[in-house]
Design a protein around this motif. Structure first.
Motif, mmCIF file in Angstrom:
data_model
loop_
_atom_site.group_PDB
_atom_site.id
_atom_site.type_symbol
_atom_site.label_atom_id
_atom_site.label_comp_id
_atom_site.label_asym_id
_atom_site.label_seq_id
_atom_site.Cartn_x
_atom_site.Cartn_y
_atom_site.Cartn_z
ATOM 1 N N PRO A 150 9.938 -33.247 31.157
ATOM 2 C CA PRO A 150 9.748 -32.923 29.749
ATOM 3 C C PRO A 150 10.681 -31.809 29.277
ATOM 4 O O PRO A 150 11.108 -30.963 30.053
ATOM 5 C CB PRO A 150 8.289 -32.469 29.687
ATOM 6 N N MET A 151 10.993 -31.831 27.991
ATOM 7 C CA MET A 151 11.759 -30.737 27.396
ATOM 8 C C MET A 151 10.875 -29.492 27.272
ATOM 9 O O MET A 151 9.658 -29.547 27.465
ATOM 10 C CB MET A 151 12.293 -31.154 26.020
ATOM 11 N N LEU A 152 11.506 -28.373 26.955
ATOM 12 C CA LEU A 152 10.762 -27.139 26.722
ATOM 13 C C LEU A 152 9.966 -27.240 25.426
ATOM 14 O O LEU A 152 10.304 -28.020 24.532
ATOM 15 C CB LEU A 152 11.718 -25.951 26.660
ATOM 16 N N GLU A 188 12.273 -28.944 11.825
ATOM 17 C CA GLU A 188 13.253 -29.921 12.328
ATOM 18 C C GLU A 188 14.178 -29.299 13.363
ATOM 19 O O GLU A 188 14.525 -29.929 14.374
ATOM 20 C CB GLU A 188 14.056 -30.452 11.139
ATOM 21 N N ASN A 189 14.560 -28.045 13.135
ATOM 22 C CA ASN A 189 15.504 -27.380 14.031
ATOM 23 C C ASN A 189 14.835 -26.646 15.187
ATOM 24 O O ASN A 189 15.529 -26.118 16.063
ATOM 25 C CB ASN A 189 16.368 -26.404 13.231
ATOM 26 N N GLY A 190 13.508 -26.623 15.206
ATOM 27 C CA GLY A 190 12.827 -25.893 16.265
ATOM 28 C C GLY A 190 11.953 -26.723 17.171
ATOM 29 O O GLY A 190 11.415 -26.219 18.161
ATOM 30 N N ILE A 191 11.827 -28.020 16.880
ATOM 31 C CA ILE A 191 10.837 -28.813 17.602
ATOM 32 C C ILE A 191 11.375 -29.374 18.923
ATOM 33 O O ILE A 191 10.607 -29.680 19.828
ATOM 34 C CB ILE A 191 10.298 -29.954 16.696
ATOM 35 N N ALA A 192 12.688 -29.498 19.054
ATOM 36 C CA ALA A 192 13.281 -30.058 20.282
ATOM 37 C C ALA A 192 14.401 -29.134 20.732
ATOM 38 O O ALA A 192 15.463 -29.099 20.107
ATOM 39 C CB ALA A 192 13.802 -31.470 20.030
ATOM 40 N N ARG A 193 14.175 -28.395 21.833
ATOM 41 C CA ARG A 193 15.052 -27.271 22.173
ATOM 42 C C ARG A 193 15.837 -27.441 23.463
ATOM 43 O O ARG A 193 16.601 -26.544 23.837
ATOM 44 C CB ARG A 193 14.225 -25.994 22.279
ATOM 45 N N SER A 194 15.660 -28.528 24.174
ATOM 46 C CA SER A 194 16.361 -28.677 25.450
ATOM 47 C C SER A 194 16.422 -30.151 25.801
ATOM 48 O O SER A 194 15.727 -30.966 25.194
ATOM 49 C CB SER A 194 15.622 -27.909 26.557
ATOM 50 N N HIS A 197 12.396 -35.393 27.990
ATOM 51 C CA HIS A 197 11.601 -36.249 27.110
ATOM 52 C C HIS A 197 10.489 -35.448 26.437
ATOM 53 O O HIS A 197 10.363 -34.236 26.645
ATOM 54 C CB HIS A 197 11.050 -37.440 27.888
ATOM 55 N N CYS A 198 9.678 -36.103 25.621
ATOM 56 C CA CYS A 198 8.635 -35.421 24.849
ATOM 57 C C CYS A 198 7.760 -34.567 25.758
ATOM 58 O O CYS A 198 7.369 -34.981 26.844
ATOM 59 C CB CYS A 198 7.777 -36.432 24.108
ATOM 60 N N MET A 199 7.451 -33.354 25.251
ATOM 61 C CA MET A 199 6.660 -32.418 26.057
ATOM 62 C C MET A 199 5.185 -32.448 25.694
ATOM 63 O O MET A 199 4.397 -31.639 26.178
ATOM 64 C CB MET A 199 7.229 -31.002 25.943
ATOM 65 N N THR A 200 4.805 -33.368 24.822
ATOM 66 C CA THR A 200 3.401 -33.701 24.632
ATOM 67 C C THR A 200 3.014 -34.743 25.687
ATOM 68 O O THR A 200 3.869 -35.250 26.415
ATOM 69 C CB THR A 200 3.188 -34.277 23.226
ATOM 70 N N ALA A 227 14.667 -28.619 32.116
ATOM 71 C CA ALA A 227 15.563 -27.461 32.137
ATOM 72 C C ALA A 227 15.314 -26.515 33.295
ATOM 73 O O ALA A 227 16.068 -25.560 33.494
ATOM 74 C CB ALA A 227 15.415 -26.689 30.816
ATOM 75 N N ASP A 228 14.272 -26.755 34.084
ATOM 76 C CA ASP A 228 13.924 -25.872 35.199
ATOM 77 C C ASP A 228 14.831 -26.152 36.391
ATOM 78 O O ASP A 228 15.149 -27.311 36.694
ATOM 79 C CB ASP A 228 12.457 -26.108 35.575
#
Length: 575
Positions: A150-152, A188-194, A197-200, A227-228
């Motif tokens: 998942p993404m951050l 829009e600019n803060g919801i997907a940062r890395s 896939h979806c982090m929900t 990203a880890d």
């Protein structure tokens, strides 16, 4: 465990025999800069990479492929990267579901036609995971799945944002005037940062977790954020492990059985996972020769608590889940509901794979005596409106009253019809109405897009309504929420009862009784059925035509009728 001899490797037929064709294979390998000692007598490992420049979920896969190769080299194998179709959930239209079987076929044929002995499957974005596994099951070479991770978590003004779930939430807030266009742009600019896939707990994390629970991943692999640094180490470990799997001939079908799929289903339920898992696991099971039906999901749902407090049903995100102990910790809390003796590709039983797991945050992964939901993470409904079944995620409904409800139907014939009329102030709808969308199923849409979270009509949003009963033959994003009944089978396009619903008809749902009924007399329905005409097919050529002609219904996994089953396909001749 007995190990293969080098002469027993599948790739030996290409490289190791004294024939003209083998000369060609070796000379062309030399052309690419490889010496005989790079590959001679070694397992050739395919790395099926679903990276593309328009798939943000897999944006890190170029680097991960190199890390998988490092592990393969370390273990004495010969890695070969094979690109495959990248199913990009955010961008591909009309739906990635239209192409899941395409990637499954491509994966199977890549492995069959090339000189490979085993495979690392690189995927994560929603349909990519089941597609890769379906193809690998049909080919049945040693295979290990490397999840994208998942993404951050997203951020906006001190709040954590979850992909999908908060998109739908704040879209409704924008439509109702509660946030501004500037707020919306910041989200829009803060919801997907890395990358990732979806982090929900959407379809992506649901399916990677299910595949780990069924035994096709290294323990703990599905929970690691993309990203880890631990994700890169996991990729290397996958490369090392697949080489041993080839020598030991550990194939998907030697690992998977009915117990494995029960473990996957129980995991999905304990996670509060996506309804899409029903379709994908049925399709995967049938490729493995396991006769899984939708009813098994309902049987296991009646005993399985939802312990993961993850959006959209709960509060937290996958990054929090990982820090709390990840999937191994969750599985340890439902261990009594699992087949702990089921095998995994790690060479361990599932019980051994989760041994010693620790949960360090009881809010994120709840203890058994404080579940998010006591049972029924999913429910399979039947009745006059869904003879072959429909699914709902009760925990995602905003209002309990909608879980036993009768209301009058407001019918939309197509997605375009709904888009044109849903916000019309003159639409005859109230909070107790039942919104119905048809011609959105496997053949009708086509490709069964994620249209099932029908929007609340604007005039009801303005009045404070945030949930209402919605029914369709479509799917719904795993990140979505609401009282949405999905996967109605048979679909309306082929003449299922959904095709016969008219405005004003009463529809009744009862989750506890597992019922979904159209309250119209049989005589009236017979008249409507006689007058019904099947809509024209959407495609007259190409992949779309093949899809429509061969896709099965949702309750059968939406696989192609000629791909299901575990009958062997002959190896290619080499002349």
């Amino acid at each position: 465990m007995q190990r293969k001899r080098p002469e027993e490797l599948r790739s030996h037929r290409w490289y190791g025999v004294p024939t003209l064709r083998a000369f060609g294979h070796r000379s062309r390998s030399a052309q690419m800069g490889y010496a005989r000692e790079d590959y001679a007598g070694k397992p050739v490992i395919a790395i099926v990479n679903t990276w593309s420049e328009i798939n943000p979920c897999h944006g890190h896969f170029r680097q991960r492929a190199e890390e998988v190769k490092r592990g393969v080299w370390q273990a004495g194998g010969f890695p070969v990267e094979l690109p495959a179709m990248s199913l990009s959930e955010p961008f591909q239209k009309p739906s990635t579901m239209l192409y899941r079987n395409f990637l499954a076929m491509e994966t199977e044929e890549l492995l069959r036609s090339h000189p490979v002995d085993g495979v690392v499957l690189m995927g994560g974005c929603d349909k990519t995971t089941p597609a890769l596994v379906m193809g690998a099951l049909s080919m049945n070479l040693p295979a290990i799945f490397m999840p994208a991770g998942p993404m951050l978590r997203g951020h906006w003004r001190g709040e954590s944002l979850g992909s999908g779930s908060d998109t739908w939430k704040y879209w409704d807030e924008l439509r109702s005037g509660r946030i501004s266009e500037q707020d919306w742009e910041e989200i829009e600019n803060g919801i997907a940062r890395s990358p990732g896939h979806c982090m929900t707990m959407g379809t992506a994390s649901t399916m990677t977790s299910a595949v780990e629970a069924m035994g096709l991943c290294l323990p703990g692999a599905a929970s690691i954020p993309a990203a880890d640094a631990g994700h890169a180490r996991m990729a290397v470990a996958c490369g090392r492990r697949i080489v041993d799997m080839v020598w030991q001939d550990v194939t998907p079908r030697s690992v998977l059985d009915a117990r494995s799929f029960d473990n996957a289903i129980t995991t999905v339920l304990a996670l509060g996972g996506s309804t899409n898992a029903v379709i994908h696991l049925v399709a995967m099971a049938r490729r493995a020769g396991v006769a899984l039906t939708v009813d098994r999901f309902d049987e296991l749902a009646r005993r399985t608590p939802v312990l993961a407090d993850l959006r959209p049903a709960g509060r937290f995100l996958m990054e929090d889940f990982y820090y709390a102990g990840g999937l191994r910790a969750l599985l340890s809390r439902v261990a009594d509901l699992l087949h702990l003796d089921a095998e995994t590709v790690a060479g361990l039983t599932l019980g051994e794979a989760i041994e010693g797991a620790v949960c360090v945050n009881d809010e994120v992964i709840r203890p058994r005596d404080n579940p998010l939901v006591t049972r029924d993470g999913l429910a399979v409904l039947r009745g006059s409106l869904a003879p072959d079944g429909a699914v709902i995620k009760p925990a995602a409904a905003a209002e309990a009253r909608l879980l036993r409800h009768t209301g009058r139907a407001v019918v939309f014939d197509t997605r375009a019809d709904m888009a044109a009329r849903i916000d019309d102030p003159a639409l005859d709808v109230d909070a107790d109405s039942v919104l119905v969308l048809r011609n959105a199923g496997p053949q009708g849409a086509p490709g069964m897009p994620e249209w099932g979270q029908l929007p609340i009509p604007k005039k009801l949003l303005d009045a404070g309504v945030r949930d209402m009963l919605r029914i369709s033959d479509a799917r719904m994003s795993g990140t979505s929420y609401g009282a949405c009944v999905l996967h109605v089978a048979p679909e309306s396009h082929v003449g299922g009862p959904l095709a016969l619903v008219r405005d004003g008809d009463l529809i009744a749902i009862d989750i506890e009784a597992r019922r979904l009924d159209l309250l119209v007399s049989e005589e009236e329905l017979a008249e409507r059925r006689a007058a019904w005409q099947r809509p024209a097919a959407h495609y007259q050529r190409g992949w779309g035509k093949l899809f429509i002609e061969h896709v099965t219904q949702a309750n059968e996994g939406c696989d192609f009728d000629f791909l299901a089953g575990d009958e062997p396909t002959r190896e290619p001749d080499i002349f």
